[in-house]
Design an enzyme around this catalytic site. Structure first.
Site, PDB file in Angstrom:
ATOM      1  N   GLU A 117       0.859  -1.188   0.000  1.00  0.00           N
ATOM      2  CA  GLU A 117       0.000   0.000   0.000  1.00  0.00           C
ATOM      3  C   GLU A 117       0.888   1.228   0.000  1.00  0.00           C
ATOM      4  O   GLU A 117       1.958   1.223   0.633  1.00  0.00           O
ATOM      5  CB  GLU A 117      -0.899   0.059   1.247  1.00  0.00           C
ATOM      6  N   TYR A 129       8.212   2.301  -7.131  1.00  0.00           N
ATOM      7  CA  TYR A 129       7.536   1.011  -7.266  1.00  0.00           C
ATOM      8  C   TYR A 129       7.147   0.737  -8.722  1.00  0.00           C
ATOM      9  O   TYR A 129       7.347  -0.368  -9.227  1.00  0.00           O
ATOM     10  CB  TYR A 129       6.293   0.967  -6.366  1.00  0.00           C
TER      11      TYR A 129
END
Ligand code: COA
Length: 169
Positions: A117, A129
């Protein structure tokens, strides 16, 4: 990506080492955490992560704690719970090195995917990411504490099976 190690104040190359987190690291880890997040984990949360056997790694620069990463391993899924680099050492590739190592450890342990998350208000982390193959797969409403109430979480996933079994011709 910026190069690392970069010379230290005395001009000497810095020594970077990634190793398992140990109980003695917890005060330094918690100090980096408090300096990095508006709503930090307590030292006790890190202690619990060690106790339950999560994958806990620290990166040291010249023998001091420069960052850490925590991954919870499930049967075939891994969950990146925390990734953090000390503010004065960001932007030098340490976060990416930690992420790559944690993903490879998850793969080696049999995980087929890694989930995490991230706050939508954290574009630097999202860029990291996504540049490492994570894709957005969901949104958790009101997941995080935030100054004005709650903030949603983006859920990102990296599939570790992709490329492992080529589809039949
Ligand atoms: C997110 C974090 C771990 C990245 O660590 P880092 O060591 O600074 O990252 P790197 O130097 O390895 O950078 C890797 C990539 O991240 C992205 N990135 C990092 N900081 C960025 C910034 N301020 N703005 C935009 N992109 C950024 C870039 O894509 C970068 O790749 P590039 O250098 O090729 O452009 C670090 O910023 C941090 O600890 N932040 C506070 C804690 C946090 O938010 N953790 C993530 C919780 S989900």
């Amino acid at each position: 990506m910026s190069a690392f190690p970069r010379a230290g104040a005395a001009g000497n190359p810095r020594i970077v080492r990634i190793r398992a987190m140990m109980p003695g690291d917890l005060p330094a880890v918690a100090a980096v955490e408090r300096a990095s997040y508006a709503f930090p984990w307590s030292e006790g949360i890190f202690r619990d992560c060690l106790r339950v056997g999560y994958l806990c790694r620290v990166v040291e620069v010249d023998g001091t704690i420069a960052g850490y990463g925590i991954v919870a391993m499930g049967a075939d899924e891994a969950h990146l719970l925390n990734l953090c680099v000390r503010a004065d050492l960001r932007g030098r590739g340490l976060g990416r090195r930690m992420l790559l190592l944690l993903v490879e450890r998850a793969r080696a342990s049999g995980a087929e995917a890694v989930f995490l998350e991230v706050r939508p208000s954290n574009p630097g982390a999202i860029a990291l990411y996504e540049s490492e193959g994570f894709v957005r797969v969901g949104l958790r409403k009101g997941y995080y504490q935030a100054a004005g109430g709650r903030e949603d979480a983006l859920v990102l996933k990296r599939d570790l099976l992709a490329g492992r079994h080529p589809p039949p011709a």
